[in-house]
Structure formats: structure tokens, C-alpha cells
Design a protein around this motif. Structure first.
Motif, short mmCIF file in Angstrom:
data_model
loop_
_atom_site.label_atom_id
_atom_site.label_comp_id
_atom_site.label_asym_id
_atom_site.label_seq_id
_atom_site.Cartn_x
_atom_site.Cartn_y
_atom_site.Cartn_z
N SER A 18 0.84 -1.19 0.00
CA SER A 18 0.00 0.00 0.00
C SER A 18 0.88 1.23 0.00
O SER A 18 1.75 1.40 0.84
CB SER A 18 -0.88 0.00 1.25
N ARG A 19 0.68 2.09 -0.98
CA ARG A 19 1.53 3.29 -1.06
C ARG A 19 0.84 4.38 -1.85
O ARG A 19 -0.10 4.14 -2.58
CB ARG A 19 2.87 2.96 -1.71
N ASP A 60 -6.11 -1.97 -9.11
CA ASP A 60 -5.36 -2.75 -8.13
C ASP A 60 -5.34 -4.19 -8.59
O ASP A 60 -6.37 -4.74 -9.00
CB ASP A 60 -6.02 -2.63 -6.75
N SER A 61 -4.18 -4.82 -8.54
CA SER A 61 -4.04 -6.20 -8.99
C SER A 61 -4.58 -7.17 -7.96
O SER A 61 -4.58 -6.89 -6.76
CB SER A 61 -2.57 -6.52 -9.28
N ALA A 62 -5.02 -8.33 -8.43
CA ALA A 62 -5.57 -9.36 -7.56
C ALA A 62 -4.71 -10.62 -7.63
O ALA A 62 -4.12 -10.93 -8.67
CB ALA A 62 -7.01 -9.68 -7.97
N GLY A 63 -4.62 -11.32 -6.51
CA GLY A 63 -3.95 -12.62 -6.49
C GLY A 63 -2.44 -12.58 -6.44
O GLY A 63 -1.79 -13.61 -6.67
N LEU A 64 -1.85 -11.43 -6.09
CA LEU A 64 -0.39 -11.35 -6.10
C LEU A 64 0.24 -12.15 -4.96
O LEU A 64 1.36 -12.64 -5.10
CB LEU A 64 0.07 -9.90 -6.01
N THR A 65 -0.46 -12.25 -3.84
CA THR A 65 0.11 -13.01 -2.73
C THR A 65 0.34 -14.45 -3.13
O THR A 65 1.41 -15.03 -2.86
CB THR A 65 -0.82 -12.94 -1.50
N LEU A 77 6.84 -8.95 -11.39
CA LEU A 77 6.86 -7.62 -11.99
C LEU A 77 6.50 -7.68 -13.47
O LEU A 77 5.81 -6.79 -13.99
CB LEU A 77 8.23 -6.98 -11.81
N ALA A 78 6.96 -8.70 -14.16
CA ALA A 78 6.63 -8.85 -15.58
C ALA A 78 5.13 -9.11 -15.75
O ALA A 78 4.50 -8.58 -16.68
CB ALA A 78 7.44 -9.99 -16.19
N LEU A 79 4.55 -9.89 -14.86
CA LEU A 79 3.13 -10.21 -14.97
C LEU A 79 2.24 -9.01 -14.70
O LEU A 79 1.19 -8.86 -15.31
CB LEU A 79 2.78 -11.35 -14.00
N ILE A 80 2.65 -8.12 -13.76
CA ILE A 80 1.80 -6.97 -13.46
C ILE A 80 2.04 -5.81 -14.43
O ILE A 80 1.26 -4.86 -14.45
CB ILE A 80 1.99 -6.48 -12.01
N ASP A 81 3.09 -5.91 -15.23
CA ASP A 81 3.38 -4.85 -16.19
C ASP A 81 2.39 -4.85 -17.35
O ASP A 81 1.93 -3.79 -17.78
CB ASP A 81 4.81 -5.02 -16.72
N ARG A 82 2.05 -6.01 -17.85
CA ARG A 82 1.19 -6.08 -19.03
C ARG A 82 -0.20 -5.49 -18.80
O ARG A 82 -0.68 -4.70 -19.64
CB ARG A 82 1.10 -7.53 -19.54
N PRO A 83 -0.90 -5.81 -17.70
CA PRO A 83 -2.21 -5.17 -17.48
C PRO A 83 -2.11 -3.64 -17.40
O PRO A 83 -3.04 -2.94 -17.84
CB PRO A 83 -2.68 -5.77 -16.14
N LYS A 84 -1.02 -3.12 -16.83
CA LYS A 84 -0.87 -1.67 -16.77
C LYS A 84 -0.73 -1.08 -18.16
O LYS A 84 -1.28 -0.01 -18.45
CB LYS A 84 0.33 -1.31 -15.89
N ARG A 85 -0.01 -1.76 -19.05
CA ARG A 85 0.13 -1.27 -20.43
C ARG A 85 -1.23 -1.24 -21.13
O ARG A 85 -1.56 -0.30 -21.86
CB ARG A 85 1.11 -2.14 -21.20
N VAL A 101 3.59 7.93 -10.55
CA VAL A 101 4.50 6.92 -11.08
C VAL A 101 3.91 5.56 -10.76
O VAL A 101 3.65 5.26 -9.60
CB VAL A 101 5.91 7.06 -10.47
N TRP A 102 3.74 4.72 -11.77
CA TRP A 102 3.07 3.44 -11.57
C TRP A 102 4.08 2.39 -11.10
O TRP A 102 4.36 1.40 -11.77
CB TRP A 102 2.39 2.98 -12.85
N ALA A 103 4.62 2.61 -9.90
CA ALA A 103 5.70 1.76 -9.42
C ALA A 103 5.18 0.52 -8.71
O ALA A 103 5.87 -0.48 -8.64
CB ALA A 103 6.59 2.55 -8.46
N ALA A 104 4.00 0.55 -8.16
CA ALA A 104 3.47 -0.60 -7.46
C ALA A 104 2.58 -1.41 -8.40
O ALA A 104 2.63 -1.25 -9.62
CB ALA A 104 2.70 -0.13 -6.22
N ASP A 105 1.75 -2.27 -7.83
CA ASP A 105 0.87 -3.08 -8.67
C ASP A 105 -0.37 -2.31 -9.07
O ASP A 105 -1.16 -2.80 -9.86
CB ASP A 105 0.47 -4.36 -7.92
#
Length: 439
Positions: A18-19, A60-65, A77-85, A101-105
Motif C-alpha cells: 500500500s503506497r 489494483d491487482s488481484a492474487g499477487l500473494t 513484476l513482468a506479470l503486473i506490467d502487461r495489465p498496466k500497459r 508513477v506506476w511503481a506498485a501493482d
């Protein structure tokens, strides 16, 4: 005094913490607030030039844990990058622009009040369709129409905080949720299927799930989010990239990993090149309640600035760096655990002298860290998440919390005075038992 980064090739990133997505503290505004009488009228006068009204779109991404339990950091990081694009390409086609800056998920975009809400919802439905077809990670999207303060590249204010909170806590993967203010802007007889979400009311009012509706035809959508054309200002279809917090070299590796999912040898080789064992200190300061949201906002920013001042004054000149101070959080990175613990204890005392109560988590392990394109820093990895869990979710106000790895490392150090008064605490979180030390 020069604040040098820890040694080694470091690259930025972040997930599952959370940030605040804002780029940094608006220090000039804080100075004007400190020079004022501190009244509600002063707060409104100082903030009014920064007020904007429109749609805040937060994901917000789901299932990262679960994913992080079986995949390495770079793979996540590669997996959460594509949905952001994909989200960025679709939302921009509806007139939106990226925030922070989209630094988190998570990610955030802003659409002006004049934007057509039907076009926006159609674009987001298209984005979710594309994510379902091409991504492993799902995202929840929240949309709120309201008034915000744009400061240092981020959206601030009570409505901004509420929009981020409901998007993070009240949306599920694959879902689009909108507030009543958005629904009220839709025309009579609109073609969208909406369903009221029970238990999601708050400052933003009732929340509705967008179940179905027309999609927006985004020309050459696949090319717009493909990631081709990096490094540069735009991709192959002329679309601007989302605010990527990585160096060109690291992002090229991330795209390579995205193009070769399941390549364990590549993931291992890239991890060896980018991961370094470091110690993370994460600080959460106390809140600043006030009679009006405007005063509360400026008091909070002033407290964050005070926390930053105290941290920089106490930070060692070598082997440590301030990653960021954003919202109520401060994050610092150390080469070794013992100096990190000493810093955490001294910072707690320094903040208490300023009547700021903080909870501090200290954890160690492999991380990614380094400069963002905007000149700031970011860090990612299990130690960040563990420090956040101890400080934000489990910790006690005014206390310092050490992970087992940090405690064991400091216990084996010649100077053991740092551990005086620390006691073990055992807690069960999401069915997993964890031990940390509180002092």
C-alpha cells in the motif's frame, strides 16, 4: 552531505504494498502552509489553485500473494506490467492521462469532468476484455467523479484518498466499480448493466459494479500496449507509455521476461543480475486529524515533511539511501541490518521529539531498488512487504519491529545493544504463522 545509494547495480520496481502513487512531497506548498496561521481559510486559499474536478480511475491487482509464493520477484513484476500497459492504452483512448508513477501493482489515471462517462466505461470494459485474453494477473478498477488537488504529480484530498481506498479494498480482479457520482452522469436509458455493491458505501457514496455494456473500439490496440519502441517516448502505434519507474536497461529485461513466460533459466539469470540483499526500513507516521479535510491534508503533508527532515538528518552518509517519503510512509534502504536497526531506533526517538508517533518495520532479503526516471527512488521485494506488514498491519504505535532475519543478523553482530528490550511476537496472518521482534 551526500546520500549515496547502496553499492551494486540497482533497478527500481514495486508490488503488493500500500503506497501513495504521487511523485513526491509538494515542499513549497508545505512551506507556505507553515508560514500561515494554519486556519481553514488559509488551507482553502493555498489549495484552491491546485483543485481539479474529474474522474479518478484507480486499479489494483488481484492474487499477487499467491503468485509471489511460487514465482520470483522479476516474474511477478513482468506479470503486473502487461495489465498496466493495456489499461493505459485503453484509458488514453478515452481522453485520460496517467497520474503519478506506476511503481506498485496499482495504477491511476485522471479524466477531466468534460469527458464522456459512457466512453470511459466502454474503454475500461475493453481493457478488462483484453486483460482476460492476454494476462495472467487480473485487476480491479474503481472510478469516482469528484474534486481533487493535484500536487507534485499526484491527486490528493479526501475524495482522492477515498477513491483509492475503495478501488483497493472493494474491487475484485476483472471488475469495474463506479461511484454514484459517475452513475449520475450517465444519460437516461444508457446501455450499461449496473449492479449495486453491498457494503461498499463510504465517503464516495454508493458503489456499483459495471456488469456489461458496449465496448470501445481502440484502433491497433495490440500494438499500443505491446511494449515495442522502448526506450523512447512512444510505442509502435504512437501511444505514450505509462509512467514506467524503471531504467531502460531493466525494462528491456522485464519485457524479455514477459515475452518468454516460464523460462526459468532466463528468470534466474536476470534475478542474479538485478537482485541484491539489502535491509528495508519502513516507517508509518501517525495521522493528523483536523476539523476540515483541507487542514487535515496540509497538516499531513507538513508531518510528512517533518518526517523526511528527521530521516535525512539521521541517515548515515554511506551505505544507506532514502527511497521515498510519500503520504504517511517513509522507506529507507541499507546495505547492512545493524545500521538499519540503529537508524530505526534513532528515528523513532527523533519523531517522538516532534510529537510524531510512528510504527517502524525492519526486514532484510533480496530486493530491487534504484532511481526512477523522475529522479526519485523505489524498491521492491519480499522485505518491503514484510516491513509493511509489521509496521502497517501488525505493529504497535511507537514501537520498532524486526523480522527474524534482521534480529538474527544483528544478534551475531559485535554491537548487540540494538536488541535491548526486543521481545518475540507470534502472529497468524492469512493462515501463516510469523514471528517478529518488537521493541
Amino acid at each position: 552531505m551526500a546520500y549515496e545509494p547502496p553499492a551494486g547495480p540497482l533497478t527500481p520496481g514495486g508490488f503488493d504494498t500500500s503506497r501513495d502513487v504521487a511523485a513526491g512531497l509538494p515542499l513549497s506548498l508545505v512551506e507556505r502552509w507553515r508560514a500561515s496561521a494554519g486556519t481553514a481559510d488559509d488551507a482553502r486559499r493555498l489549495l484552491s489553485p491546485h483543485e481539479i474536478r474529474g474522474y479518478s480511475v484507480v486499479s489494483d491487482s488481484a492474487g499477487l500473494t499467491r503468485l509471489s509464493q511460487r514465482l520470483g520477484l522479476l516474474e511477478v513484476l513482468a506479470l503486473i506490467d502487461r495489465p498496466k500497459r493495456i489499461l493505459h492504452a485503453c484509458a488514453r483512448s478515452a481522453g485520460g492521462r496517467a497520474v503519478g508513477v506506476w511503481a506498485a501493482d496499482n495504477a491511476q489515471l485522471f479524466h477531466p469532468e468534460a469527458a464522456d462517462p459512457s466512453t470511459l466505461l466502454s474503454a475500461l470494459l475493453t481493457a478488462q476484455d483484453e486483460i482476460r485474453r492476454h494476462c495472467v494477473v487480473r485487476i480491479g478498477i474503481g472510478v469516482h467523479l469528484g474534486s481533487f488537488y493535484e500536487l507534485s504529480g499526484g491527486l490528493y484530498g479526501a475524495e482522492a484518498d477515498a477513491a483509492e481506498e475503495f478501488a483497493e479494498n472493494d474491487t475484485e480482479g476483472g471488475e469495474i466499480a463506479v461511484t454514484q457520482a459517475v452513475v449520475d452522469r450517465l444519460p437516461d436509458g444508457h446501455p450499461f448493466v449496473l449492479r449495486r455493491k453491498d457494503g461498499a458505501d463510504g465517503l464516495v457514496g454508493p458503489v456499483h459494479q459495471v456488469v456489461d455494456g458496449p465496448r470501445l473500439d481502440v484502433p491497433r490496440l495490440g500494438e499500443a500496449w505491446s511494449g515495442e519502441g522502448w526506450p523512447g517516448a512512444s510505442g509502435s502505434a504512437g501511444q505514450e507509455h505509462y509512467p514506467i519507474p524503471y531504467s531502460a536497461a531493466f525494462y528491456a529485461d522485464l519485457l524479455l521476461l514477459d515475452a518468454r513466460p516460464g523460462d526459468a533459466e532466463l528468470a534466474e539469470r536476470l534475478a542474479a543480475g538485478h537482485l541484491r540483499d539489502r535491509t528495508v526500513v519502513l516507517v508509518e507516521r501517525s495521522a493528523a486529524p483536523a476539523d476540515t479535510p483541507e487542514v487535515e491534508l496540509l497538516r499531513g503533508l507538513s508531518l510528512s515533511a517533518a518526517m523526511r527532515e528527521a530521516g535525512l538528518r539521521l541517515l548515515p552518509s554511506e551505505g544507506a539511501v532514502e527511497i521515498k517519503v510519500a503520504g504517511p510512509l517513509g522507506i529507507y534502504l541499507f546495505e547492512e541490518p545493524a545500521p538499519a536497526v540503529r537508524f530505526a531506533l534513532r528515528l523513532r526517538t527523533g519523531l517522538a521529539e516532534r510529537e510524531i508517533v510512528a510504527r517502524i518495520g525492519v526486514a532484510a532479503g533480496p530486493v530491487l531498488a534504484g532511481r526512477t526516471p523522475g529522479g526519485g527512488w523505489d524498491v521492491a521485494g519480499a522485505p518491503v512487504n514484510l516491513a509493511s506488514k509489521m509496521a502497517q498491519d501488525l505493529g504497535s504505535p511507537g514501537r520498532v519491529h524486526l523480522s527474524e532475519a534482521v534480529r538474527d543478523a544483528v544478534a551475531g553482530h559485535a554491537d548487540r545493544a540494538d536488541l535491548a528490550g526486543f521481545e518475540p511476537v507470534r502472529r497468524t496472518v492469512s493462515g501463516v504463522e510469523m514471528t517478529y521482534y518488537e521493541g
